[in-house]
Design an enzyme around this catalytic site. Sequence first.
Site: not given
Length: 442
Positions: A332-333
Site C-alpha cells: 500500500e502506497c
Amino acid sequence: MTETQGAWPPGLMVSAPASGTGKTTVMLGLLRALSDDGVCVQPFKSGPDYIDPAFHRAASGRASFNLETWAMNQALFSAIAHHAKGADLCLAEGSMGLFDGVATRGLAGFGSSAETAKAMGWPVILVLDVSGQAQSAAASALGFATYDPDLRVAGVILNRVASPRHERLTRAGMDRAGVPVLGVLPRRGDLTLPERHLGLIQAVEHPDLDAAIAGYAEFLRAHVDLDAIRAAARGGAAPVEGRLPAPPAQRIALAQDAAFSFTYPHILAGWRDAGAEILPFSPLADEPPDPSADLVWLPGGYPELHAGRLAAATTFLTGLRTHAATKPVHGECGGYMALGAGLIDKQGTRHEMACLLGLVTSYETRKFHLGYRRAVLAAPMPGHAPGAVLRGHEFHYCSIVDQPDAPLANVADADGTEVPETGSCRGHVTGTFFHLIAEETT
C-alpha cells in the site's frame, strides 16, 4: 470477529473551525491529563488520518481507531466504536474543520467530524485560535454552535491568548453569545509537534514524545477545567451489530518499521480477532519475511526517506522475491513503491527497489495526491475477488514515472472522477496507492 453490544461510554469530539488551530496538542494533553487522573480514556480519530492514532496511543495507553462516514458503513463504524468497551470516556480528535467533508455522500455520510460526533452522540469541544481577534471570536463560535441544530457544541477552548486583557475581551464575547469557555490557553511557541510533508512526523520518530505529551498535559491541567469537560461528555444509543474486516490470509508477514508503518488500526484488529497470525519484520533491519507466511503485506510509510537502506537490504529483498515466486505480496502506497523497479528521491537519485512490479516513482518533483478513493478491482488482490469494490484513502507526494503493469483496479475519487493511480498487478504481486479502509457490502 468483533461484534457490538451494549451502549457506548460518554464521549466528546475535539474539533476546530480549521486545521492548524492546535487541536492535536489539546487532544494529547487531555488524553494524558485524564489518564493520569485515573480515567480510562478511549481515543478515536475522526477521518482517515494515518498518523494521529499513534500519538493518541502514546498519550492514553490505549489503541486509537479511525471513525469516518464516507468509507465506512454503519456496521463497520459500530464495530470499530465497540473498542470503547470498558472505557470511562471516549475522546475523539476531528480532522480539518468541524463540518469539512467531501461533496458526494459516501456509505454513511460525507466524512465530516460533525457526522462522526452525531453518530456517536458526542458533544463537541471547539478549539478556537483567537490570535488577531477578541470579541469577534464569539461570532465564529456562535456560528458553529448553531449551524447544525442536531449537533451540540459543549463549549470552547480558547487557544493562543496573548494577555489577560485579550482573555477578558474574548470571554466577554463568549458570554454575550452564550458559549461556555472550558479553557484558556496562553500563547506558547513551543507547543507544536515536528512536521514533514505528510503532516506530523511519526510518533516513533519523536525524540522525546513522552516528555512532550507530559508537558502538554501539565499545560492543559493548568488552563482548562477538566471537571467541566468530563461533565460535558454524553453517550449515544446502543450500537448496531457489526464486524471488522476479515484477514486476507492466516499467516501474514507484516513489514513494520520507520519506513512501513501506516495500516489502519481496525484492519489489524480485524485480522487478529479472526485468529490470523501477524508476523512482523523490519526491512530496514534487513530482515526477510517469515518463510512460512501465507502473505507478505508492505504498508505505507516513508520509504523515500530510507530508499538507500532499502535498496541495500539484500536479505529482505531476496526473501521478498522468493516469497513472491509462489505466494501473494501486497503493498500500500509506500509499500507499493518499494515493490516497484525504482524510487527516485528528492535529490534525483534513483534507488533500485524489489523489481516485483515495473512501477517507478519520483520525489524529485513533488506532486500532491490526497483524497478518498473508490476502487473496482479488475484483478484479485489478497482477500478480495475481481469486481470487489474497495474504499480507501490516498495521501502522498510522489509522481509516477513508469507504470507498465496491468492495472489492478478502476479507481475514482470521492466524487466519481477517475484518477490515474490504478494500482498494479503482476503474477502474485499487487499494489495500490490507496490505503484500504473497507470493502463495500450490499
